[in-house]
Design a protein around this motif. Sequence first.
Motif, PDB file in Angstrom:
ATOM      1  N   GLN A 121       0.789  -1.226   0.000  1.00 38.52           N
ATOM      2  CA  GLN A 121       0.000   0.000   0.000  1.00 38.52           C
ATOM      3  C   GLN A 121       0.826   1.283   0.000  1.00 38.52           C
ATOM      4  O   GLN A 121       0.267   2.373   0.072  1.00 38.52           O
ATOM      5  CB  GLN A 121      -0.949  -0.012   1.207  1.00 38.52           C
ATOM      6  N   ALA A 122       2.139   1.154  -0.080  1.00 37.90           N
ATOM      7  CA  ALA A 122       3.004   2.336  -0.113  1.00 37.90           C
ATOM      8  C   ALA A 122       4.388   1.932  -0.605  1.00 37.90           C
ATOM      9  O   ALA A 122       4.806   0.784  -0.423  1.00 37.90           O
ATOM     10  CB  ALA A 122       3.102   2.979   1.279  1.00 37.90           C
ATOM     11  N   PRO A 123       5.122   2.851  -1.231  1.00 38.70           N
ATOM     12  CA  PRO A 123       6.489   2.539  -1.672  1.00 38.70           C
ATOM     13  C   PRO A 123       7.445   2.497  -0.484  1.00 38.70           C
ATOM     14  O   PRO A 123       7.198   3.124   0.562  1.00 38.70           O
ATOM     15  CB  PRO A 123       6.811   3.701  -2.610  1.00 38.70           C
ATOM     16  N   GLY A 124       8.536   1.774  -0.641  1.00 35.53           N
ATOM     17  CA  GLY A 124       9.493   1.622   0.448  1.00 35.53           C
ATOM     18  C   GLY A 124      10.124   2.925   0.882  1.00 35.53           C
ATOM     19  O   GLY A 124      10.450   3.106   2.060  1.00 35.53           O
ATOM     20  N   GLU A 125      10.304   3.878  -0.051  1.00 37.77           N
ATOM     21  CA  GLU A 125      10.958   5.137   0.305  1.00 37.77           C
ATOM     22  C   GLU A 125      10.031   6.122   1.002  1.00 37.77           C
ATOM     23  O   GLU A 125      10.474   7.153   1.493  1.00 37.77           O
ATOM     24  CB  GLU A 125      11.557   5.790  -0.951  1.00 37.77           C
ATOM     25  N   ASP A 126       8.731   5.814   1.035  1.00 37.17           N
ATOM     26  CA  ASP A 126       7.753   6.668   1.726  1.00 37.17           C
ATOM     27  C   ASP A 126       6.628   5.772   2.210  1.00 37.17           C
ATOM     28  O   ASP A 126       5.502   5.837   1.738  1.00 37.17           O
ATOM     29  CB  ASP A 126       7.224   7.752   0.774  1.00 37.17           C
ATOM     30  N   SER A 127       6.931   4.918   3.177  1.00 43.02           N
ATOM     31  CA  SER A 127       6.070   3.770   3.479  1.00 43.02           C
ATOM     32  C   SER A 127       5.053   3.996   4.598  1.00 43.02           C
ATOM     33  O   SER A 127       4.230   3.126   4.848  1.00 43.02           O
ATOM     34  CB  SER A 127       6.942   2.562   3.849  1.00 43.02           C
ATOM     35  N   GLU A 128       5.105   5.131   5.267  1.00 44.12           N
ATOM     36  CA  GLU A 128       4.227   5.305   6.423  1.00 44.12           C
ATOM     37  C   GLU A 128       2.783   5.571   6.000  1.00 44.12           C
ATOM     38  O   GLU A 128       2.500   6.467   5.202  1.00 44.12           O
ATOM     39  CB  GLU A 128       4.717   6.458   7.309  1.00 44.12           C
ATOM     40  N   VAL A 129       1.870   4.777   6.544  1.00 42.84           N
ATOM     41  CA  VAL A 129       0.438   4.933   6.315  1.00 42.84           C
ATOM     42  C   VAL A 129      -0.223   5.129   7.679  1.00 42.84           C
ATOM     43  O   VAL A 129       0.141   4.483   8.663  1.00 42.84           O
ATOM     44  CB  VAL A 129      -0.167   3.711   5.597  1.00 42.84           C
ATOM     45  N   ILE A 130      -1.196   6.034   7.714  1.00 41.91           N
ATOM     46  CA  ILE A 130      -1.826   6.404   8.989  1.00 41.91           C
ATOM     47  C   ILE A 130      -3.188   5.739   9.126  1.00 41.91           C
ATOM     48  O   ILE A 130      -4.011   5.783   8.202  1.00 41.91           O
ATOM     49  CB  ILE A 130      -1.995   7.933   9.104  1.00 41.91           C
ATOM     50  N   LEU A 131      -3.433   5.134  10.287  1.00 48.18           N
ATOM     51  CA  LEU A 131      -4.711   4.500  10.583  1.00 48.18           C
ATOM     52  C   LEU A 131      -5.610   5.454  11.358  1.00 48.18           C
ATOM     53  O   LEU A 131      -5.199   6.015  12.382  1.00 48.18           O
ATOM     54  CB  LEU A 131      -4.488   3.222  11.415  1.00 48.18           C
ATOM     55  N   TYR A 132      -6.840   5.614  10.876  1.00 49.46           N
ATOM     56  CA  TYR A 132      -7.846   6.419  11.567  1.00 49.46           C
ATOM     57  C   TYR A 132      -8.883   5.468  12.181  1.00 49.46           C
ATOM     58  O   TYR A 132      -9.593   4.775  11.437  1.00 49.46           O
ATOM     59  CB  TYR A 132      -8.566   7.351  10.594  1.00 49.46           C
ATOM     60  N   PRO A 133      -9.004   5.407  13.502  1.00 47.50           N
ATOM     61  CA  PRO A 133     -10.034   4.554  14.113  1.00 47.50           C
ATOM     62  C   PRO A 133     -11.437   5.032  13.722  1.00 47.50           C
ATOM     63  O   PRO A 133     -11.734   6.227  13.777  1.00 47.50           O
ATOM     64  CB  PRO A 133      -9.794   4.736  15.617  1.00 47.50           C
ATOM     65  N   GLN A 134     -12.301   4.088  13.310  1.00 39.94           N
ATOM     66  CA  GLN A 134     -13.634   4.454  12.827  1.00 39.94           C
ATOM     67  C   GLN A 134     -14.766   3.746  13.561  1.00 39.94           C
ATOM     68  O   GLN A 134     -15.868   4.291  13.673  1.00 39.94           O
ATOM     69  CB  GLN A 134     -13.744   4.160  11.327  1.00 39.94           C
ATOM     70  N   ALA A 135     -14.543   2.529  14.038  1.00 42.69           N
ATOM     71  CA  ALA A 135     -15.603   1.796  14.734  1.00 42.69           C
ATOM     72  C   ALA A 135     -14.953   0.833  15.722  1.00 42.69           C
ATOM     73  O   ALA A 135     -13.873   0.299  15.456  1.00 42.69           O
ATOM     74  CB  ALA A 135     -16.477   1.028  13.750  1.00 42.69           C
ATOM     75  N   ILE A 136     -15.601   0.624  16.862  1.00 39.94           N
ATOM     76  CA  ILE A 136     -15.043  -0.276  17.867  1.00 39.94           C
ATOM     77  C   ILE A 136     -16.047  -1.372  18.228  1.00 39.94           C
ATOM     78  O   ILE A 136     -17.257  -1.168  18.191  1.00 39.94           O
ATOM     79  CB  ILE A 136     -14.605   0.478  19.145  1.00 39.94           C
ATOM     80  N   PHE A 137     -15.488  -2.541  18.544  1.00 40.82           N
ATOM     81  CA  PHE A 137     -16.268  -3.702  18.962  1.00 40.82           C
ATOM     82  C   PHE A 137     -15.570  -4.353  20.141  1.00 40.82           C
ATOM     83  O   PHE A 137     -14.347  -4.248  20.290  1.00 40.82           O
ATOM     84  CB  PHE A 137     -16.391  -4.710  17.813  1.00 40.82           C
ATOM     85  N   LYS A 138     -16.311  -5.056  20.968  1.00 46.94           N
ATOM     86  CA  LYS A 138     -15.705  -5.807  22.056  1.00 46.94           C
ATOM     87  C   LYS A 138     -14.882  -6.947  21.476  1.00 46.94           C
ATOM     88  O   LYS A 138     -15.272  -7.558  20.486  1.00 46.94           O
ATOM     89  CB  LYS A 138     -16.788  -6.348  22.994  1.00 46.94           C
ATOM     90  N   ASP A 139     -13.758  -7.238  22.102  1.00 48.65           N
ATOM     91  CA  ASP A 139     -12.844  -8.269  21.615  1.00 48.65           C
ATOM     92  C   ASP A 139     -13.249  -9.635  22.180  1.00 48.65           C
ATOM     93  O   ASP A 139     -13.075  -9.892  23.368  1.00 48.65           O
ATOM     94  CB  ASP A 139     -11.411  -7.936  22.030  1.00 48.65           C
TER      95      ASP A 139
END
Length: 413
Positions: A121-139
């Motif tokens: 999902q991203a090239p090695g030279e710029d690999s950081e992807v940000i996760l945005y929490p959207q929904a939560i469930f009990k584990d």
Amino acid sequence: MAQILAPTSQWQMRITKSSIPSSPMTGKMWSSLVLKQNKKGAVKSSKFKVFASKYEDYTINRVEGLLNLDLTPYTDKIIAEYIWIGGSGIDVRSKSRTISKPVEHPSELPKWNYDGSSTGQAPGEDSEVILYPQAIFKDPFRGGNNILVICDAYTPQGEPIPTNKRHKAAQVFSNQKVIDEVPWYGIEQEYTLLQSNVKWPLGWPVGGYPGPQGPYYCGAGADKSFGRDISDAHYKACLYAGINISGTNGEVMPGQWEFQVGPSVGIEAGDHIWAARYILEGDWNGAGCHTNYSTKSMREEGGFEIIKKAILNLSLRHTEHISAYGEGNERRLTGKHETASINQFSWGVANRGASIRVGRDTEKQGKGYLEDRRPASNMDPYTVTALLAETTILWEPTLEAEALAAQKLALNV
């Protein structure tokens, strides 16, 4: 969970008396083993195997005890499992994070990042992807106050990455016209259980085929219902998690099952399906994901005419929908086995061989819902639900196209 391996024989031979747990390997047992080694210069393999087995059992029991340990009495901290969709569009990824206290809404959770070059999902030279929490469930795996977190993914600049289908779906569902129509979805997720050692469907003779379909659909009994324990475990785990699962049943093929999620409103349908898929982590290829759909106008008096108009719109955008309804769908939509042809749009009342099916009750009552039978089991629920809303609520065909489609479909049935 990682496989627990017994220590190597070289490592085991170096174990000292002080390093061995008192249970289940007792001091007497250990002394006896050491004496035999000192007297004969070596440990007989049969004796050593007994010890190794007991030590392995002890290790596994300790691990199981820790896995089942409820942390609630000891700390306010919880474990949040951040879940996202990988580069293929159907692979599920996740990683864990400690949160200082229990949370009730995803807005209370921090954003996080991952290496997108390792997920396609991203090239090695710029690999950081940000996760945005959207929904939560009990584990359901860790229990306690621990949670599963459905996330979508963005660049560090805040742009949705190409595999983030949730972002566009959220835009559609935030449109006021769509909000006013309160779109309901009921998604039927089919999946096939495979024998882990041979990758052959559960209940099938290895390398062979079962008897013809007929006794397996909603079947009961060990010779017809293969994998019921897995289906039931998944059912309970979803209920525990807070997923809006509404039922489950065996399907027409041995080893094939289905669970239903809904009715869910808007973006919630996609969140709940992805959470249920994460818990199951099954193989969805080769089956369908029928999507039941209705709007407020369809559910009110005179709704059948609104349904017909929606079907007309769907017929005009058949190609767009098929292209977004899952990979490999051409192998399923053959016009046989209760499927429509992938190349031709059709609809009918109580017709399971049509692209769109309308139920008898809907026809009788003059209101209700439609069932889109085209989506494949590996479809992205964000894409399918948003596209249905977009085509039937927001998109308007030209008058000429509408007239031609109406004539072709003979919507006056």
